[in-house]
Design an enzyme around this catalytic site. Structure first.
Site, PDB file in Angstrom:
ATOM      1  CG  HIS A  87      -7.003   1.229   1.269  1.00  0.00           C
ATOM      2  ND1 HIS A  87      -5.799   1.456   0.452  1.00  0.00           N
ATOM      3  CD2 HIS A  87      -5.952   0.082   1.554  1.00  0.00           C
ATOM      4  CE1 HIS A  87      -4.007   1.243   1.074  1.00  0.00           C
ATOM      5  NE2 HIS A  87      -4.343   0.828   1.842  1.00  0.00           N
TER       6      HIS A  87
ATOM      7  CB  CYS B 203      -0.577   0.291   1.211  1.00  0.00           C
ATOM      8  SG  CYS B 203      -1.826  -1.923   1.282  1.00  0.00           S
TER       9      CYS B 203
ATOM     10  CG  HIS C 184      -2.178   4.614   5.038  1.00  0.00           C
ATOM     11  ND1 HIS C 184      -2.070   4.427   3.588  1.00  0.00           N
ATOM     12  CD2 HIS C 184      -2.389   3.274   5.190  1.00  0.00           C
ATOM     13  CE1 HIS C 184      -2.167   2.987   3.224  1.00  0.00           C
ATOM     14  NE2 HIS C 184      -2.289   2.044   4.854  1.00  0.00           N
TER      15      HIS C 184
END
Lengths: 206, 399
Positions: free
Chosen positions: B328, B160, B293
């Site tokens: 995400h 990620c 995040h």
């Protein structure tokens, strides 16, 4: 610049026995892989509860590294970034992948899933020892001493690493074998030269 | 020679829009991109919400033109990278050393998944063409070909944090005078593999995600691509439109704690943010906004929150997670959120953190829930933290 490197220590776990630097330290014949790996953990009085969560590849690699480094590694000579790991095997994480596949029909297990990559065993060794250098995992048909030597020489000759744990860690069902080498630039008393011939011969002894 | 690196162009596609303009409008309307699954062929349809780009593969091809391997990953990448390059409108681009640094984590896997259905049923069936471009690097090569970029290309895949790492790697190439221009960022398409994997980890919220909320229950997966065009000092001076901002700081750190979790103290995220501040020569008080995040998982938000507290307490800048809009997007998230950070500086925006209700009990701060414009935004920090403890923070600064 290319300089000589040495095998400060070696450790093999295979055929229900633990061998370090040519000496058999422990045997437990007749047990299956899971019971055998647990008996190794208990024999050496390791105390690392995370061991119980690991898949068999993780346990095998972790135990081999623990015994390899035990008493023989002056880690304080190095920064965490100066120590790396290069491993190889032929069955990737297939042993655990198959176990994970079996859990899918019921409830897929998160704790089994996280081991469905071969390089997780490197992570287990690095987390345990606070190693933060370069690392790589290669899947190959069989133990390839020349390939490993080439990789490790590159890392050490270019000062990307100052010490490297390298070798083989493979598990599939009841078949398993791990041989790890601690490679350093300084020569201990009985250390052999790090060469394809020497690691091949040590690997094939057991 | 160390020099500044400027952002000359941006491009983005995600569940909330197919280009920059549509994204800005969606933020202003407070309209999230999550919905019931309509495009991905999965058993989780009607069960798990995801944030899909609202165009089918065929519709994407109509926009991009066909490529050599029409993986959804390559198509999304091409849409956003081309928008960024057009937006930058760099004079005499052909005479400059241009690179494409693109991140992704799924490669052409969407097509491989189709292949295996046929292949497993009958080993003589299945089009091999569909697995030929399985690997991550193929996506970069296909898109670089389409963009006409030949001087340099590389692919970064660190879960990620992938595209945040791509951006800072590209910046270093420019700083070290190896490139004049770099299109940098990343992409990921939704695949069965990622949806099933995250579902196995039990970190998918069955409702729309609630980042940084005490009662958060996980993340929603999304897809998309985001790219910035980075240029050297010298190229920045030749631009027709002034550069958006500078990339002033960046850092990558690893807390080496667990395969899929951050340490509870957020050691990796703390080191990444602290390192990026040090690189930019800024103090915590200089940061105008943090694009978190903020995945909405228990673990990430508490670890990231703890790290923010350690670094910023007691004076917190506005913070929010735009994953409450886009889901995400994994390997794309750092690129997409870099674009949002750049637009935050350009338009004085702070994005709302949707669906936030209750502050996390251990944290003395909470995310911004309102859409704010006309703010004085000088420095934006963008966080991207990946599995394996791979943590990256970027800082963009007004010029």
């Amino acid at each position: 610049m290319a300089t000589n490197k040495y095998l400060s220590s070696t450790c093999t776990i295979a055929k229900n026995a633990v061998n370090k630097n040519g000496i058999t330290l422990f045997k437990n014949p007749g047990t299956d892989i899971t019971a055998f790996l647990l008996s190794v953990y208990q024999h050496f009085h390791f105390n690392y509860p995370k061991f119980y969560k690991m898949d068999n590849l993780g346990k095998l690699g972790w135990l081999t590294a623990e015994i390899l480094l035990k008493d023989d590694f002056e880690r304080f000579n190095y920064e965490p970034e100066e120590i790396g790991v290069v491993l190889t095997n032929s069955n990737s994480s297939l042993d655990n992948d198959l176990k994970y596949f079996d859990t899918i029909s019921d409830i897929p297990s998160p704790s089994v899933f996280v081991y469905t990559l071969p390089n997780i065993v490197i992570g287990e060794i690095c987390i345990r020892n606070n190693f933060k250098g370069e690392h790589a995992f290669f899947i190959q048909e069989k133990f390839d001493a020349a390939f490993i030597a080439q990789q490790v020489n590159y890392l050490l000759d270019n000062d990307i690493l100052q010490a490297c744990i390298c070798g083989w860690a493979d598990v599939l069902g009841q078949d398993y074998k791990a041989t790890l080498f601690l490679v350093e630039k300084k020569k201990n008393e009985q250390a052999l030269l790090f060469s394809p011939e020497n690691i091949d011969s040590i690997f094939n002894t057991i | 020679m160390s020099q500044s690196v400027y952002v000359a162009g941006v491009g983005v596609i995600s569940a909330i829009g197919n280009n920059v303009t549509e994204h800005l409008a969606a933020f202003e309307r407070g309209e999230a991109g999550m919905a019931e699954i309509t495009l991905l062929n999965t058993i989780h349809r009607h069960k798990l919400p995801v944030a899909e780009v609202k165009l089918t593969d065929e519709e994407l091809i109509a926009v991009t033109g066909p490529t050599t391997h029409n993986s959804r990953t390559a198509l999304l990448s091409l849409v956003a990278a081309r928008e960024a390059l057009n937006d930058a409108a760099i004079p005499n681009l052909k005479e400059l050393r241009t690179g494409f640094v693109s991140a992704n984590s799924v490669g052409g896997m969407d097509k491989s998944e189709d292949f295996f259905v046929e292949f497993l049923a009958d080993n003589s069936k299945g089009k091999l063409k569909n697995v030929f471009d399985h690997e991550c690097g193929s996506m970069t090569e296909i898109v670089a070909d389409q963009l006409g970029i030949t001087d340099f290309m590389t692919t970064i895949s660190t879960a990620c944090s992938s595209s945040a790492n791509a951006i800072f790697y590209a910046a270093r190439l420019i700083k070290n005078n190896m490139l004049d221009v770099a299109v940098a960022g990343g992409v990921d398409a939704l695949t069965k593999f990622t949806l099933n994997g995250f579902n196995t980890l039990m970190i998918l919220d069955k409702e729309f995600c609630k980042p940084f909320d005490e009662h958060r229950e996980g993340l929603n997966l999304g897809e998309g691509a985001g790219y910035v065009v980075l240029v050297s000092d010298k190229v920045a001076k030749t631009l027709t439109n002034p550069a958006y901002c500078k990339l002033s700081g960046y850092n990558n750190s690893n807390d080496a704690y667990h395969q899929t979790a951050s340490s509870p103290e957020g050691t990796g995220s703390y080191m990444a943010m602290k390192g990026a501040l040090a690189k930019s020569g800024l103090q915590p008080a200089d940061i105008s906004y943090i694009n978190l995040h903020g995945t909405g998982t228990q673990n990430n938000d508490s670890a990231e929150g703890t790290a923010v507290k350690r670094l910023f307490d007691p004076n917190y800048p506005p913070v929010s997670s735009t994953k409450s809009f886009t889901g995400h997007t994994l390997g794309a998230s750092g690129g997409i959120e870099a674009v949002f950070s750049v637009l935050s500086i350009k338009h004085g925006l702070i994005y709302p953190n949707l669906r936030f209700k209750t502050r996390i009990s251990d944290l003395p701060f909470e995310p911004e829930t309102k859409y704010l414009k006309g703010q004085d935004i000088k420095h934006v920090m963008s966080n991207s933290f990946g599995f394996g403890g791979n943590c990256t923070s970027l800082i963009f600064s007004a010029v």
